[in-house]
Every structure is written in structure tokens, then in C-alpha cells.
Design a protein around this motif. Sequence first.
Motif, mmCIF file in Angstrom:
data_model
loop_
_atom_site.group_PDB
_atom_site.id
_atom_site.type_symbol
_atom_site.label_atom_id
_atom_site.label_comp_id
_atom_site.label_asym_id
_atom_site.label_seq_id
_atom_site.Cartn_x
_atom_site.Cartn_y
_atom_site.Cartn_z
ATOM 1 N N ALA A 14 0.740 -1.097 -0.059
ATOM 2 C CA ALA A 14 0.092 -0.187 -0.018
ATOM 3 C C ALA A 14 0.674 1.050 -0.075
ATOM 4 O O ALA A 14 0.596 2.362 -0.600
ATOM 5 C CB ALA A 14 -1.140 -0.222 1.175
ATOM 6 N N GLN A 296 -3.751 -0.216 4.765
ATOM 7 C CA GLN A 296 -4.470 -0.603 3.371
ATOM 8 C C GLN A 296 -5.824 0.356 3.359
ATOM 9 O O GLN A 296 -5.979 1.303 2.546
ATOM 10 C CB GLN A 296 -4.774 -1.868 3.080
ATOM 11 C CG GLN A 296 -3.242 -2.755 3.242
ATOM 12 C CD GLN A 296 -2.816 -3.308 4.403
ATOM 13 O OE1 GLN A 296 -2.542 -2.540 5.067
ATOM 14 N NE2 GLN A 296 -2.188 -4.489 4.395
ATOM 15 N N PHE A 363 -4.376 -5.418 -2.196
ATOM 16 C CA PHE A 363 -2.978 -5.338 -1.999
ATOM 17 C C PHE A 363 -2.600 -6.828 -1.561
ATOM 18 O O PHE A 363 -3.264 -7.505 -0.833
ATOM 19 C CB PHE A 363 -3.134 -4.443 -0.614
ATOM 20 C CG PHE A 363 -3.270 -3.208 -0.969
ATOM 21 C CD1 PHE A 363 -2.365 -2.214 -1.764
ATOM 22 C CD2 PHE A 363 -4.258 -2.391 -0.323
ATOM 23 C CE1 PHE A 363 -2.480 -0.915 -2.055
ATOM 24 C CE2 PHE A 363 -4.769 -1.259 -0.629
ATOM 25 C CZ PHE A 363 -3.686 -0.311 -1.521
ATOM 26 N N THR A 385 -9.411 -4.507 -0.647
ATOM 27 C CA THR A 385 -9.715 -3.195 0.032
ATOM 28 C C THR A 385 -10.530 -2.296 -0.871
ATOM 29 O O THR A 385 -10.395 -2.036 -2.264
ATOM 30 C CB THR A 385 -8.398 -2.349 0.496
ATOM 31 O OG1 THR A 385 -7.473 -3.168 0.906
ATOM 32 C CG2 THR A 385 -8.567 -1.099 1.027
#
Length: 422
Positions: A14, A296, A363, A385
Amino acid sequence: MNILIIGSGGREHAIAWKCAQDDFVKQVYVCPGNAGTYLENKVSNINIDTTNFSLIEEFCVNKQIDLVIIGPEQPLVDGITDYLQGKGIKTFGPSKNAAQLEGSKTFSKDFFVKYNIPTAEYKSFEDFESSVDYLDKVSFPTVIKADGLAAGKGVIICKNKESGIAALDSIFNDKAFGNAGNRVVVEEFLNGEEASFIAVVSNDEIIPLATSQDHKAVGDGDVGLNTGGMGAYSPAPIVTEEMQKKILEKVMYPTMNGLIKEGFPYLGFLYAGLMIKDGAIKVLEFNCRFGDPETQPILIRLKSSLVELCLAAIDNKLDSYSIDWSNKHSCGVVIASKGYPESYEKNKEVKIKLHEDDDLKLFHAGTKYKDSKIITSGGRVFCATALGNDLKEAQEKAYNLVNNIDFEGSFFRKDIGFKGIK
Ligand code: AMP
Ligand code: GLY
């Protein structure tokens, strides 16, 4: 500008993804990185032993690195920032001394008491016999913690004296956590709701990041073993504006000022793990880094530059700096390997059917890229996410993404965000 990120988890993916979005950033290197960072635009992985600071320095000089961001706690506790900064390389992360806030539970608990920071009652021990004797004086459940770093697994909640003795026996006598268990903290069990409060800190200046809440237990409804975190969402309604003020006043400022008094001012992400009950806050722990998986869902909401934020912190200019957040809500769901958080399976090929967009990002964490395939290599493998207009929408989108990822033995919690929705 060139950037080096140390680490290989979802947090580092991230951070790398976010840094690469700045037009003024030419190249982001991640050491050692994962399949996600490998596949990311403007990002490459490098393979240098992160315990060998002089090799890292050599790389920074050769590639003209302008900023190093340290992801995980171990290199910080080992002094990587002191080393690189000593060589004139701009590094974002606390010094070895300041990182003791996470590196030693005894250090942090003694520090809380010295600077009047609210925390659970505790006592620290260096031998099995006296810690066992102390169990006669506590009420159960009680919490037993290995003093040093134990990858989030060094905390054991004991229902009765027998399980307390078993925990102390495994730490002191069986060395379940190696040298991290040379000292042990026995601590009062706290009830309440947990929240993560993460800020960027530079000396006496602080910029709080968006609020978030992690899900530590492996199972739905917060049951089962503790993990590094099975998912997180942002913002977290439990941290109201009033609560944030209280956290700053009672926890963050006393900590920053205490560290200055001790002679080791803080630079970096500072993460307070809190227990909140009836409006009262107690600190469970400090981490000297960004949270994983909190990073994230937090970074997907950050509209302004992370690189500029880190540079402002290094130059001690946070007071005149402000950051922009998306008003949207975010949710990140961790997909894990069978067996996690105990010993888990690896080397499974991953099938991804995926259409990422601005509101959706997969991610990677424990993955590697081999023969044009994505292969699992860790306990926590991905963090799916998503952004949504409210938490419910973010949650639906994140789970939709989760359902497009497939590998043998994968599992995930089905209720990430439930406390924010109830
Ligand atoms: P720590 O590494 O100290 O944050 O502990 C990891 C997790 O253990 C926390 O996130 C809590 O879920 C739990 N925990 C730690 N200390 C306590 C405590 N004193 N009372 C209740 N739960 C705790
Ligand atoms: N998610 C908890 C941590 O990063 O320690």
C-alpha cells in the motif's frame, strides 16, 4: 525522486502503491517486496538482506534514493534509521531508542507509568518462579505478554491459574518466543472496544491519520486466536472527534513529550493500540510503525501525497502541513492461508479475476511472483480493499473482490467492519 521501502507485507504494498502515484516520483524500490509490488507500475523489488545496513546504504547511494520508508518494526528496533540517517540518507522511521516503545513491553509500560499515560496494571518478571507466585495475586482472566517482538503472537490471555502457569512455562522454559520471552509482563485484563490510533509524528509535532479499527481475532465475531489483523476499516465511529481530542491530550502528547525528555524524540508513524470503555481510554500497546492491515484502508482514503507528508515530518514541518482525505469509507478484508495464525500452507497458485478501479485495490502480502504466476508465501496473503459511499457499500465491494480470488485453503473473516455498521 526515487524511494526505497523496506518490507514485504500488505502495508508495504500500500505504501509503495501510494508513493508511485506522485508524478515527481520516478521509481519506487521495495526490499524485498512481494508479487503485488513486483507487478505495480513504477515499482520494482530488490533483494538485499535488510539486516545488512551497509548494503542498503550502498543501494541508496547507487540508485540516488531520496527517501527511505521503513515498514516493519524489526529493522527499526535494530536501528536501521539511526544507521541510514547517520550516513546522510533521509529515512522515515523512529530511532532504535524510540522504537523501544514497541520493542520492549517493559520499557513501554514503565514509560506509561512515568509519564502518566493510562494503561492496564502490570508487573514485569525475569524468571518463571516469581511470575508464577504473582499469579496468586491477580484476578482472571489475566494477560501474559512476552517482553520483546513476537510478530503479534506474544500475548496470551489466560482464563485461570493453570493456563497462566502453562503460558509462563512455555515462554520462560520452552522459549516459545526465543529471547523475546526473557522478560514477561503480567497485566490486568481490560474489557471494552479496541481502536487503532495512528499518527505521523515528528518531535513535538503530530498529524493524526484517518481513524481505523482492526479485527485481531482469527474468527468471525472476534473469536479464536489473535492474528496480526484479519481486516480493518476507516473511519472508525468509536473514535469521535471528542475521543480523538482525548487521545491526543492523554496519550499522544504525553508520549511525544516523554520521549523528548528521555532524549529520543520520535519520527515516524506512531500507532497506539487502545481499549475504550465508557469513554475512558487505556493504552494496550504502542507500535513504532504503520498498522497492517490498517495501512491499506487508510491509504486508499488519502488524497494528498504520502511522500510529501514523510518529507515534511523529516524536516520537522508538520505544524504547517495539512493532508486531504476522501470522505468515502473504506474496508479491507484479509485473505489468509489455511492454518494461519499457526503454521500455514504455502506455494499455492493464486487465480485472480479482477477489475481494479479507483475504488478497488487488491493489496498483496504473502505472495511471490514465479514463472509468471502468483504463488502464496505467507499467512496473510492479500488485503482486498475498497472505498464506498458508506461502510456498508465499502464492505460489499471488498467482499466482491475477495470472491474473485481463489487459492487452495484460502479463508477470510466474513464480518470485517461489523462494529462500524451495527
Ligand atoms: P498487544 O500486542 O499488547 O497489543 O496485544 C495484542 C492484542 O491482545 C490486543 O490487540 C488485544 O486484543 C489483546 N490484549 C492485549 N493486552 C490486553 C489487555 N490488557 N486486556 C485485554 N486484551 C488485551
Ligand atoms: N494490525 C495490528 C498491527 O499492525 O500491529
